[in-house]
Every structure is written in C-alpha cells, then in structure tokens.
Design a protein around this motif. Structure first.
Motif, PDB file in Angstrom:
ATOM      1  N   CYS A  11      47.214  38.653  47.097  1.00 52.96           N
ATOM      2  CA  CYS A  11      46.361  37.635  46.900  1.00 52.96           C
ATOM      3  C   CYS A  11      46.214  36.670  48.170  1.00 52.96           C
ATOM      4  O   CYS A  11      46.221  35.416  48.079  1.00 52.96           O
ATOM      5  CB  CYS A  11      46.511  36.531  45.690  1.00 52.96           C
ATOM      6  SG  CYS A  11      46.364  37.294  44.121  1.00 52.96           S
ATOM      7  N   ALA A 166      50.260  33.951  50.173  1.00 52.37           N
ATOM      8  CA  ALA A 166      49.582  33.774  49.055  1.00 52.37           C
ATOM      9  C   ALA A 166      49.419  32.449  48.474  1.00 52.37           C
ATOM     10  O   ALA A 166      48.231  32.124  48.160  1.00 52.37           O
ATOM     11  CB  ALA A 166      50.061  34.597  47.762  1.00 52.37           C
ATOM     12  N   ASP A 262      53.333  35.743  44.465  1.00 49.92           N
ATOM     13  CA  ASP A 262      52.323  36.472  44.748  1.00 49.92           C
ATOM     14  C   ASP A 262      51.893  37.453  43.448  1.00 49.92           C
ATOM     15  O   ASP A 262      50.769  37.570  43.080  1.00 49.92           O
ATOM     16  CB  ASP A 262      52.481  37.275  45.953  1.00 49.92           C
ATOM     17  CG  ASP A 262      53.671  37.956  45.701  1.00 49.92           C
ATOM     18  OD1 ASP A 262      54.473  37.945  45.083  1.00 49.92           O
ATOM     19  OD2 ASP A 262      53.641  39.435  46.630  1.00 49.92           O
ATOM     20  N   LEU A 265      50.167  35.019  41.072  1.00 46.95           N
ATOM     21  CA  LEU A 265      48.707  34.901  41.263  1.00 46.95           C
ATOM     22  C   LEU A 265      48.032  36.244  40.901  1.00 46.95           C
ATOM     23  O   LEU A 265      46.799  35.863  40.537  1.00 46.95           O
ATOM     24  CB  LEU A 265      48.732  34.334  42.618  1.00 46.95           C
ATOM     25  CG  LEU A 265      49.296  33.192  43.179  1.00 46.95           C
ATOM     26  CD1 LEU A 265      49.409  32.613  44.590  1.00 46.95           C
ATOM     27  CD2 LEU A 265      48.360  32.004  42.581  1.00 46.95           C
ATOM     28  N   PHE A 266      48.507  37.334  41.304  1.00 47.27           N
ATOM     29  CA  PHE A 266      47.719  38.474  40.942  1.00 47.27           C
ATOM     30  C   PHE A 266      47.495  38.768  39.602  1.00 47.27           C
ATOM     31  O   PHE A 266      46.043  39.091  39.121  1.00 47.27           O
ATOM     32  CB  PHE A 266      48.454  39.636  41.704  1.00 47.27           C
ATOM     33  CG  PHE A 266      47.450  40.732  41.842  1.00 47.27           C
ATOM     34  CD1 PHE A 266      46.572  41.133  42.512  1.00 47.27           C
ATOM     35  CD2 PHE A 266      47.917  41.820  40.553  1.00 47.27           C
ATOM     36  CE1 PHE A 266      45.760  42.475  42.358  1.00 47.27           C
ATOM     37  CE2 PHE A 266      47.247  42.800  40.442  1.00 47.27           C
ATOM     38  CZ  PHE A 266      46.259  43.158  41.394  1.00 47.27           C
ATOM     39  N   LYS A 270      45.081  31.870  39.973  1.00 51.07           N
ATOM     40  CA  LYS A 270      45.371  30.414  40.397  1.00 51.07           C
ATOM     41  C   LYS A 270      45.715  29.279  39.486  1.00 51.07           C
ATOM     42  O   LYS A 270      46.641  28.431  39.557  1.00 51.07           O
ATOM     43  CB  LYS A 270      44.467  30.115  41.422  1.00 51.07           C
ATOM     44  CG  LYS A 270      44.731  28.665  42.228  1.00 51.07           C
ATOM     45  CD  LYS A 270      43.540  28.427  43.355  1.00 51.07           C
ATOM     46  CE  LYS A 270      43.876  26.904  43.927  1.00 51.07           C
ATOM     47  NZ  LYS A 270      43.915  25.929  42.900  1.00 51.07           N
TER      48      LYS A 270
END
Length: 609
Positions: A11, A166, A262, A265-266, A270
């Motif tokens: 990300c 990220a 990360d 987030l992936f 977010k």
C-alpha cells in the motif's frame, strides 16, 4: 524482481516508491553497503576477501531503499538492501532478508515525500499548503525540516521501510527503524556488558523534540517470544521518548487482521488503521494492560457460555484455563477432580481466601485442611488450603514431597500469587511459604502430576512465574474461552466522580425506596470506618427499619449468633431471603452467586481506590 509491485502490495504510493527505492545488481549493492572505514581492508585499500565473499550474493540483484538524513537534510548514505537471494545467518541458519551497511551506526528511514502527500498531511493538521513551504535547497523539498519545525504534528514510528512508506501514503507522518531495538543505543564495554544508560539515537531525538505525540506502530505478532521482544522494545523506547518530553501512545490491532501495519492497510483498508490510531493507548495504560496479556498460544479455543468437559492430553503438565467469570470454571475443574479421586490420585486445592477455598472444597468433595483430624481411620485423598498455610510450620506440616504425582488446582492464580508475595497475612511466614510453593511446583511437574490454574484474567505473569519456579522447560497447555455476555445480559455501569459518597448514598436510598434490592460491595468493615459495612448497616436500618438487611464481613461470618455465620458455602440459599446485602472484601473473586431475578442492582463504594 519487481520491487515496485512488492511495495505496491504494501500500500505504498507509486511516487514514494520512485523517490526512495532503486533496483541494484552487480557491484552496485556492495558500493551502497560496504562504505564504512571500519571494515577490514588489504594494504592497497581493497576490502578483505572474506567481506567480499560474504556479500557476493548481492551481485544477483535486489532493491535498495534510503531516505533523508534528518540531521542534515541531505540524502542519507545509510539504507537497506533486499537481495534476490539472501544469505543465511551464521548463528541460526536463517535467511537474512535485509542487509544494512555493516560497521556503521544504524539510522532511520525518513523517506522522501511527494508534494501531493505533503499537501494531504498539512491539510489534515490544519496547515494550508502553499508553494512557499517548499525549500528547493533541500533534496526532499524540505519536508522533514518542516515536520521538525511543527512539533504539533504527530509522528508514527514503525519497523521497516515499506511500513513507513505505507503510513506516509495513508497520510500519516512516519519514520521506520531497521529493527525494534534500533531507536536507542546502550553503551557497552568490549565484553558486551552495559556500562551506561540507554539513550535515543540523534535522529529520533531531533524528530521527537517539542512534546510531539509519538505513535508506536510495531508488528502484531502471535508468537509468544516475539510478542515479549516487541513489548520490551516498546517499554524501553517509550520510556526514553517520554523522558525526552514526547507524549507516547501505542497502536494495537488484532494479529489476524495483518501482522504489520502495511498488512493491516492492505487487508482492512485505511479506515481500519484510522480507527486503531484513534484508539491508541497512552504508554502507561498500555503498560498496565500489557502485564495482563496472555500470549501463549491456546491449544483449545472455545466460545461457550459454560465450559464443557475438558479433554486434557496425558502429556500436558501445566494447564491454564482462561474463561470469563460465571462460565463454569469451577464445575469443569470439579469433573477433573472427581476423575482424579476415582483413580486414587491425590488432589491439592490452593486459594488465597479461606472462605473461597472452603467453598471450592465443598464443590470438589474434599475437606478443608482444618477439617482433617489425625485420628481419621481413612485419610482423605486430598484437601484444600489457603496459600498462607503452605509451609512446614503450619499445623498441617505441609510437605511438598507428599504431592508428587498429584493433581494440584490453583483457582484465581493471579491473586494467589499476588497474595503470597504481598499480603500482610503472609508476612511472618513468607519465606517459608514461597520456599514450599517453589518445591511443590517443581516436585509436581517433575513427576507424573498435573497443575491446573484458572483465572478470568489469566496472564503470562502467573504462567511464567510457575514455569520459572519449576525449573523445567515446559510449555503450558492453554484453554481459552472467548465467550462474553451479550448486550442484553450485561448491566450498564455508572461511575460517581465525586470524592465523597454523598450522592452515591442518596441514589442508593432512593433506589431502595422505589423497591430496589441492592447488593452493596464495600471496602471496609469496622464501625470506625466511615463507610464500612457496619456503619452503612446502622444507617440503612434507620432509613428502612422493616427491611431485611444482611451484613457479610469477617466479623459476621465468624459470629455463631449472626445470620451470616459461615454463609459463604451456601450464599445462593441465604441471600435470596434478604432485601439488602452489604458485603466487605470477605466476598471476593472466585465465589459464585448464581441467583437470578432477585437483586436489582450492584453498588460498590471503594475507599482509597
């Protein structure tokens, strides 16, 4: 190797990748890594052969990442290289995923930030981004010097360059350390012994000045040893940052949502990180909660209102049961006790309150230690006792060797350990108690015995303590019950913020007048205590002369003429006959009150808490 796709999968914004990550191969990786003057060289200045051989694998290629030196604002010479084909470490034989310049102090990853992310970050913190903010004399346009000049902007600290990328891409100012312990230095002598206090590395000291808010954003692992290592690093780094004036918070999420930020987030997006960022705990609160964590992997995971029969393998020696209050831990243990007795296995029950252990013994079909008489024709297969009595000077002449191959039950283990280590009632015999306890744990676990520990708040602290006492490398067998009451089953709570209980008492009296039947928990008993059980009993009797009021404290429990006399073992039968119950800490955790539909509220007046 497509390094761009690897970073995109973490990300990271494309422009962040372009500004900070480069593909290297041939001799180029060594040129980026092997620049230290401390590296061994030949007389002609060429690097020694063994160094070149060690890094020969880098010639196959990989990616290099470096950012900005926040001390100077220039490009950072230090960085990391991820080889296509990693070498194996000498000590553990594991692949070394990332190479950092050897024989040079580690730095931080303060990545170059594209203008659109700079503008986003500024806007989020109420700063209008203008072209005048860009300093063209700085290689990064002056972003990091701008951050340093604005201590009101929070800073996330994570581990690993991709994770910093990220977070920056998500609109958060973030830097990364190459390892969880690389945010500080600890002076050591040539033998590796510590010779001074730890201190923050210069880069962190510069970034964290001005009481900046710091969010520690390290991996959420599921391996107990890794969790311990990360938590130790958080405590150490957090302390040093706090000492430097920063306001430190710790971000936490569930490991199954993603190990690194990360990954979070992936996998979750977010919004998920935004949520955990807002829920970050201040360092001191995190430290308090961290102590109560249970990070040992569970062999049995449940989500049951009541615990079922526990199927324990013969190989399990130390068994930990973590399950909420009222989920039938005692009944589950009672079945195990009955099976042990049926096989002529001795059973020892240990607690921290006499009345609690007496109630457990009644449930288990065992005598309490004071009920055993020497002239019994048949000595029972076991008994229960308070940890205060766990020593050779007590009338029972406790001998740990008697419990080899036995079943040992320690209910409310967290409080039992605390009681043994801290309680005033153990003061005179504490050394003897702890010596006997250690011998008991070792003797039992070194034989064919088993130790069951149960607690709604079971934590690493108690398990680690028992393992250390045993002197045996043993893996605990953990049973975790994740059940929690639904919203319909829970009671809403109210906190009185005042320093005096005036409004508390007014509301309590009003509740009783309206027909309420309260159970009131108090922290004191004596008549000299302004708000103890005896004082409140007198007050409520004047207010409600016809109400049935039961006072339960150490005095009433031992008075043969009082209705509360020895009521602990039959609470469910007695309490239902009373309109108001006032209880001191004589009733504590571990005692079950299973009455439904009788009490309308529970009140607690705790002094000095």
């Amino acid at each position: 190797m497509n390094h761009q796709q690897e970073w995109l999968n973490s990300c990271v914004d494309e422009q962040v990748i372009e500004l900070n990550v480069t593909t290297l191969e041939g001799m180029s990786p060594c040129e980026h890594l092997l620049y230290s003057d401390e590296l061994p060289r030949r007389n002609d200045g060429r690097l020694s052969n063994h160094i070149l051989q060690r890094y020969q694998h880098t010639e196959l290629g990989g990616w290099w990442c470096s950012g900005i030196d926040v001390m100077s604002g220039e490009d950072d010479l230090w960085g990391c290289f991820k080889p296509k084909q990693p070498r194996l470490s000498y000590d553990r034989g594991k692949p070394i995923k990332y190479e950092h310049p050897p024989q040079t102090p580690t730095g931080i990853f303060a990545l170059r930030v594209p203008l659109h992310l700079w503008a986003t970050i500024a806007q989020q913190h109420g700063i209008h981004f203008t072209p005048e903010m860009i300093d063209n004399t700085q290689v990064d346009g002056g972003f990091w010097q701008w951050v340093i000049a604005h201590p009101s902007i929070p800073l996330c600290i994570t581990e690993g360059a991709k994770k910093a990328g990220a977070l920056l891409s998500a609109g958060y100012v973030a830097i990364a350390l190459p390892g969880i312990n690389n945010g500080y230095r600890t002076p050591k002598d040539e033998q590796g012994k510590r010779i001074g206090k730890s201190y923050l590395i210069p880069q962190l000291k510069k970034l964290t000045s001005g009481q900046r808010e710091i969010y520690l954003t390290f991996d959420q692992d599921s391996k107990p040893n890794t969790i311990k290592a990360v938590n130790n690093a958080i405590r150490k780094l957090g302390y040093l940052l706090s000492q430097a004036g920063s306001q430190v918070k710790v971000i936490h999420w569930q490991p199954e949502q993603g190990k690194g930020v990360d990954d979070l987030l992936f996998n979750q997006g977010k919004k998920a990180f935004d949520y955990y960022y807002e829920k970050a705990l201040p360092l001191e609160i995190w430290k308090a909660r961290e102590v109560t964590q249970l990070t040992y992997a569970a062999e049995v995971e449940l989500n049951c209102r009541y615990l079922p029969s526990l199927d324990i393998p013969n190989t399990a020696k130390l068994i930990g049961v973590k399950s909420a209050i009222g989920t039938g831990k005692t009944e589950a243990l009672a079945k195990i006790v009955r099976e042990a007795i049926a096989h002529n296995q001795k059973v020892l029950v240990i607690g921290h309150r006499i009345k609690l252990v007496e109630q457990l013994c009644q449930r288990f079909g065992l005598p309490y230690v004071t009920d055993i008489k020497e002239n019994y024709l048949e000595q029972p297969l076991g008994y229960g006792l308070c940890i205060d009595s766990l020593h050779e000077n007590y009338q029972a002449k406790f001998n740990p060797e008697d419990w080899r191959d036995a079943l040992v039950i320690i209910d409310e283990i967290e409080q039992v350990i605390w009681h043994g280590l801290n309680s005033e009632t153990c003061t005179n015999n504490r050394v003897a108690i702890l010596r006997c306890f250690k011998k008991l744990i070792h003797t039992n676990l070194d034989s064919n015995g088993k130790i069951f520990v149960a607690d709604a708040d079971l934590s690493n602290v108690s398990l680690d303590y028992l393992i250390k006492l045993s002197g045996i490398d043993i893996k605990p067998f953990i049973i975790k019950n994740y059940w929690k009451p639904s919203q319909k089953e829970t009671w809403s709570g109210y906190h009185y913020p005042e320093t005096t209980p005036k409004r508390f008492l007014q509301n309590l009296v009003e509740h009783i007048r309206e027909g309420g039947k309260p159970f009131v928990c108090l922290s004191a008993q004596k008549i000299t205590s302004k708000w103890g059980t005896q004082t409140l009993e007198l007050y409520l009797k004047k207010q409600f002369p016809t109400a049935n009021i039961l006072r339960i404290d150490s005095q009433s429990l031992t008075d043969p003429n009082h209705p509360a006399y020895q009521c602990i073992t039959k609470l469910n039968d007695i309490l239902i006959n009373y309109d108001i119950v006032l209880s001191s800490p004589a009733i504590e955790t571990g005692l079950s009150i299973d009455i439904k539909g009788h009490f309308t509220s529970v009140w607690c007046l705790a002094q000095g808490v």
